[in-house]
Design an enzyme around this catalytic site. Structure first.
Site, PDB file in Angstrom:
ATOM      1  N   HIS A 120       0.808  -1.222   0.000  1.00  0.00           N
ATOM      2  CA  HIS A 120       0.000   0.000   0.000  1.00  0.00           C
ATOM      3  C   HIS A 120       0.845   1.278   0.000  1.00  0.00           C
ATOM      4  CE1 HIS A 120      -2.854   3.067   1.085  1.00  0.00           C
ATOM      5  NE2 HIS A 120      -2.369   3.147   2.302  1.00  0.00           N
ATOM      6  N   HIS A 171       3.812   6.591   5.770  1.00  0.00           N
ATOM      7  CA  HIS A 171       2.621   7.312   6.221  1.00  0.00           C
ATOM      8  C   HIS A 171       1.747   6.555   7.211  1.00  0.00           C
ATOM      9  CE1 HIS A 171       0.245   5.241   3.008  1.00  0.00           C
ATOM     10  NE2 HIS A 171      -0.750   5.450   3.821  1.00  0.00           N
ATOM     11  N   GLU A 223       0.815   5.413  12.867  1.00  0.00           N
ATOM     12  CA  GLU A 223      -0.548   5.008  13.173  1.00  0.00           C
ATOM     13  C   GLU A 223      -0.663   3.504  13.485  1.00  0.00           C
ATOM     14  OE1 GLU A 223      -3.109   6.768  13.579  1.00  0.00           O
ATOM     15  OE2 GLU A 223      -4.860   5.501  13.194  1.00  0.00           O
ATOM     16  N   ASP A 224       0.007   2.686  12.671  1.00  0.00           N
ATOM     17  CA  ASP A 224      -0.250   1.240  12.733  1.00  0.00           C
ATOM     18  C   ASP A 224       0.862   0.399  13.337  1.00  0.00           C
ATOM     19  OD1 ASP A 224      -2.637   1.738  11.539  1.00  0.00           O
ATOM     20  OD2 ASP A 224      -1.982   1.225   9.514  1.00  0.00           O
ATOM     21  N   ASP A 257      -2.906   8.613  -0.880  1.00  0.00           N
ATOM     22  CA  ASP A 257      -3.296   7.513  -0.005  1.00  0.00           C
ATOM     23  C   ASP A 257      -4.757   7.148  -0.269  1.00  0.00           C
ATOM     24  OD1 ASP A 257      -3.400   5.767   2.248  1.00  0.00           O
ATOM     25  OD2 ASP A 257      -4.117   7.401   3.514  1.00  0.00           O
ATOM     26  N   ASP A 302     -26.369  15.263 -26.025  1.00  0.00           N
ATOM     27  CA  ASP A 302     -26.527  15.952 -27.288  1.00  0.00           C
ATOM     28  C   ASP A 302     -25.524  17.069 -27.489  1.00  0.00           C
ATOM     29  OD1 ASP A 302     -28.379  14.384 -28.375  1.00  0.00           O
ATOM     30  OD2 ASP A 302     -30.115  15.628 -27.858  1.00  0.00           O
TER      31      ASP A 302
HETATM   32 MN    MN Z   1      -2.691   4.516   4.060  1.00  0.00          MN
END
Ligand code: MN
Length: 704
Positions: A48, A72, A76-77, A139, A259
Site C-alpha cells: 500500500h 505514512h 498510526e499502525d 493515499d 446531445d
Molecule cells: Mn494509508
C-alpha cells in the site's frame, strides 16, 4: 505488481541518486515496521505505501514527500514513534508523516461533527505544509482503487467521504485528473447499479455519436489547418459522475446532456488561443452569452481556458475549450503541476500554488471566527464548490465571488470593516438592495455608515463563507457585550438594596466578588448574571459582611426597567406575549437571560415560589419598538372580510405578522391575528376600530 525497483527507476528521471537512496531507506524501514501485517486483500501491507509512493512519483513529487508516503501508516499502525522517525529521516519527513497520520485517524463516523473536526485538521495540516494533503490524497486514491475487497457498508462510507471531501479538495487544488477518478470511483462504490446502467447508456451513445464527432472534428481541423494554426483537437468525453450530477441538479435527461458535443483545442501560446477562437467563430455561429474568458480572469483554483459554445450543423450545440499546453497541464494536475513542471531556475511559485495558499489562509481565518466545527465546515463547503462571479470595485479592481454572492458578500470580500458597516449599495450606479445577487461584470460600490452594523437577517442571503463567519462573529461579540451590560444593570439594582453604588465599588470589592463567586473575572461575572446563570442578588450579597442586615425580602429584587422591544438579552414570552402597559414579571432563564411574562401567565406559576429565578420588571415611561400580540376576531362570514380587517389594522399603523382563519361553520369564522403594537393603548384603539366593523361579532386578546 509495483516494486521498489520499478519505483527507483521511475524516480531516476527526476531525482538525484542520493535522494532515491533515502526513499529506498524509508521503504525498507516501513517494510520492517509493517512486517507481518496484511491488507484486507491478503497482500503484504507494504504494497500500500509503495503504491501511494508510485502515485506521487507520477506527479513528480520531491523525495521528502515520497519518504513520507512510504512511512505514512507507520506512526498510526506500528509501535514506531514520531521521534524515532525524526532521528532516522529528519524533522521534515517526521512532520509530514505526523500530519498524514493525524488525518488518517479520521475514522469518520457518520456524525457531521466528527467530519467537521477532521476537515479542520486537514486545513491546518495543509497550511503547515501542502505536501501533507498531497500524500493524503494519494493515499485515498490507492484506497479507492482497492476498495473492492471492503464490506459493502464500509465501502459506501468511504465512497461518500471521498465524494464529499476528497474530490472537492482535489478540485479546489486544481487537480482535475485526481478529482475525476475520485468521483467516478466514488460514484461506482456508492451507487453501483446507477453507475453500471449509466455506463452502458454512455457506451451506446458514444457509438451513435462517433460519426458526427468525427465530422465536426474534421471540420475544425480543416479550418485551423487552412489558417496555418498548429493545434491539437481532441473530442472530450464527459465523465459518468458529472453526467449523473447534471441529470440530478439541472433535471436534464441523459439524451439532452449527450446531445452536446465537446472538444478541446490545445495550442502553443496565448495569442494563438484567441486566433483559434476567431476562426472557429467564423466556422460555426457562437452563442454569445456562453463565451467565457478564463484566460484573462482565471477561476479560483487557477484554471485557465477559453470556453465557447457554437451551433453546428443541424443545430447541434458544440462546446469548445481552447488553451495552451501549459494551461492544459495545469487544468489536469493543478497544484501538483508545480512539482511536475518545476524548472531548475527556481521560478517563483506558480499562480495555482499562490491561489491555493490564499485559499488556505482564508480557511484558517474562517476557523478563528467560527465558534464550532460544524459552523466551520458549513463555511468551507460553500467555498469548496466555486461557481465564480466577477465584479468590479469602483476603482476597477476585480473581485471574485462565488455564484449567488450578494453585495454583502462583496463588501466582506473587500474588507471585513466594510462588511461590518455597510448599509446600502450601488450596482452599476443604481441603488440596489444589499441582498441582490450579483452578476459578472457589474460594478459594485458599497455605502457604509459609521454606526452601521451587521444584521442577523443577512445570514439568510449571504453566500460566502467569509461573510457568514464574520457576521456570526460580530453578532456573538455583540451578544457578549449586551449580556455584560444587562448583568451590570441587574447587579447594580441588587447592590442598591445594600446601599452600594455599583459605579463606586472599589477594586478590592470587585476582587472580593471574583474570589467569593469563583468567576474568572469581573466582566465574566457580569456576563453570567446577564445570561441568567447567576443570580444578581446572590452575587450582591457576597459584599455584605453582616448577613443579619439583609435587606427585607420583599425588596431584594428592585425592579428593572424595560426600555425597548429590541434587546438581545431581554426577551418576551411567546406564551402570553406581554405588551407595554401590561403587569409583568421577569423570569431568569439559563442561557436566555431575562424572559418577560404577563404577571398572570400560567407558565410562570411553578417559578413563583423560587424567588431567585424571578425578577421584578417595569416598563419604562416610553418603550420603543413593536410587540407582537395575538387577537381573536369572531366574524360573520362575508366576502372580503379578511382583507377589510387587514386594512383596518394597517390603517392604525400596526403590522400584521400572521393571519389564521378558522371557519366554525357556514356563517361564522374565527380569525386569529398576530399584530405588532407599541403598547396597550395602541392595542385598545385597534380593537375598538375592529369592533366597529359590522361583520364583527367579538374581539378578544388571546391568552394561553
Ligand atoms: Mn494509508
Amino acid at each position: 505488481m509495483q516494486t521498489i525497483e520499478a519505483l527507483s527507476h521511475r524516480l531516476s528521471s527526476y531525482l538525484q541518486p542520493e535522494q532515491i537512496n533515502l526513499v529506498k531507506r524509508a521503504y525498507f524501514f516501513a517494510e520492517q515496521a509493517h512486517d507481518g501485517q496484511m491488507r484486507r486483500s491478503g497482500e503484504a501491507y507494504i504494497t500500500h505505501p509503495l503504491a501511494v509512493a508510485h502515485i506521487l512519483a507520477t506527479m513528480h513529487l520531491d523525495h521528502q514527500s515520497l519518504m513520507a508516503a512510504m512511512l505514512h501508516d507507520v506512526i498510526e499502525d506500528t509501535p514506531v514513534a514520531k521521534s524515532s522517525l525524526a532521528e532516522q529521516f529528519g524533522d521534515t519527513v517526521a512532520e509530514l508523516v505526523d500530519g498524514v497520520s493525524k488525518l488518517t485517524q479520521m475514522n469518520f463516523e457518520t456524525q457531521a461533527e466528527k467530519q467537521a473536526e477532521n476537515f479542520q485538521k486537514m486545513a491546518l495540516a495543509m497550511a503547515r505544509d501542502i505536501r501533507v494533503i498531497l500524500v493524503k490524497l494519494a493515499d485515498r486514491l490507492h484506497n479507492m482503487r482497492t476498495l473492492g475487497v471492503m464490506p459493502a457498508e464500509k465501502k459506501r462510507r468511504i465512497a461518500k467521504e471521498t465524494l464529499e471531501i476528497y474530490a472537492p479538495i482535489a478540485h479546489r487544488l486544481g487537480m482535475n485528473d485526481m478529482r475525476l477518478e475520485f468521483e467516478d470511483r466514488g460514484f461506482y462504490a456508492m451507487y453501483p447499479l446507477r453507475a453500471t446502467r449509466l455506463q452502458a447508456a454512455l457506451k451506446t451513445a458514444r457509438g451513435n455519436r462517433k460519426e458526427l464527432v468525427e465530422k465536426i472534428q474534421g471540420a475544425i481541423e480543416k479550418r485551423l489547418d487552412h489558417e496555418k494554426i498548429l493545434t491539437l483537437v481532441v473530442g472530450r468525453e464527459k465523465h459518468i459522475y458529472s453526467i449523473y450530477q447534471k441529470m440530478r441538479s439541472k433535471k436534464k435527461f441523459f439524451k439532452e446532456i449527450m446531445d452536446v458535443y465537446a472538444f478541446r483545442i490545445i495550442v502553443e501560446d496565448i495569442d494563438t488561443c484567441y486566433r483559434v477562437l476567431g476562426s472557429i467563430h467564423n466556422l460555426y455561429k457562437p452563442v454569445v452569452s456562453e463565451f467565457k474568458d478564463y484566460i484573462a480572469i482565471p477561476k479560483a483554483n487557477g484554471y485557465q481556458s477559453l470556453h465557447t459554445i457554437l451551433v453546428g450543423m443541424h443545430g447541434v450545440p458544440i462546446e469548445v475549450q481552447i488553451r495552451t499546453k501549459e494551461m492544459d497541464e495545469m487544468a489536469n494536475s493543478g497544484i501538483a503541476a508545480h512539482f511536475l513542471y518545476k524548472s531548475d531556475n527556481d521560478e517563483p511559485l506558480g499562480s495555482t500554488h499562490l491561489r491555493a495558499r490564499e485559499w488556505i489562509k482564508g480557511l484558517l481565518e474562517m476557523q478563528q471566527h467560527a465558534g464550532d466545527p460544524l459552523e466551520f465546515i458549513e463555511n468551507v463547503k460553500i467555498d469548496l464548490f466555486p461557481d465564480e462571479v466577477y465584479v468590479f470595485t469602483p476603482k476597477g479592481r476585480i473581485v471574485e465571488l462565488s455564484g449567488g454572492a450578494t453585495a454583502v458578500d462583496f463588501a466582506y470580500a473587500v474588507h471585513t470593516d466594510i462588511g461590518n458597516t455597510c448599509v446600502a449599495c450601488r450596482i452599476n450606479g443604481r441603488i440596489a438592495p444589499l441582498s441582490q445577487s450579483l452578476e459578472s461584470g457589474q460594478k459594485v460600490s458599497i455605502i457604509t455608515a459609521d454606526n452601521g452594523q451587521p444584521n442577523p437577517h443577512w445570514l439568510n442571503f449571504v453566500s460566502s463563507g467569509k461573510a457568514r463567519s464574520a457576521i456570526r462573529h460580530f453578532l456573538k461579540s455583540q451578544r457578549h457585550h449586551e449580556s455584560i451590560a444587562l448583568g451590570r444593570r441587574m447587579l447594580g439594582k441588587a447592590l442598591a438594596d445594600f446601599h452600594i453604588n455599583i459605579d463606586e465599588i472599589s477594586d478590592e470589592q470587585q476582587q472580593t466578588l471574583i474570589d467569593k463567586s469563583g468567576a474568572s473575572s469581573f466582566e465574566r461575572l457580569l456576563e453570567e448574571i446577564g445570561l441568567g446563570s447567576r443570580i444578581a442578588y446572590a452575587v450582591a450579597r457576597l459584599l455584605q459582611t453582616d448577613v443579619s442586615t439583609n435587606a427585607n425580602s420583599r425588596n431584594i429584587y428592585s425592579p428593572l426597567t424595560i426600555e425597548s422591544a429590541d434587546s438581545m438579552m431581554i426577551s418576551f414570552a411567546r406564551c402570553c406575549r406581554p405588551i407595554p402597559g401590561d403587569p409583568i414579571i421577569g423570569h431568569i432563564s439559563t442561557g436566555k437571560g431575562l424572559v418577560v411574562h404577563l404577571d398572570s401567565c400560567n407558565n410562570i406559576d411553578d417559578q413563583r415560589h423560587k424567588p431567585e429565578n424571578i425578577n421584578q420588571v417595569n416598563w419604562a415611561q416610553i418603550v420603543t419598538g413593536e410587540f407582537p400580540v395575538d387577537i381573536l376576531v369572531e366574524v360573520e362570514s362575508e366576502r372580503g372580510i379578511v382583507a377589510s380587517l387587514a386594512n383596518r389594522i394597517t390603517e392604525q399603523s400596526a403590522n400584521i405578522e400572521n393571519i389564521n382563519v378558522d371557519e366554525r361553520d357556514a356563517h361564522n369564522s374565527v380569525i386569529k391575528l398576530c399584530i405588532g403594537v407599541t403598547n396597550r393603548v395602541h392595542l385598545a384603539h385597534i380593537m375598538r376600530r375592529i369592533k366597529a366593523m359590522h361583520a364583527v361579532i367579538k374581539v378578544t386578546r388571546a391568552r394561553n
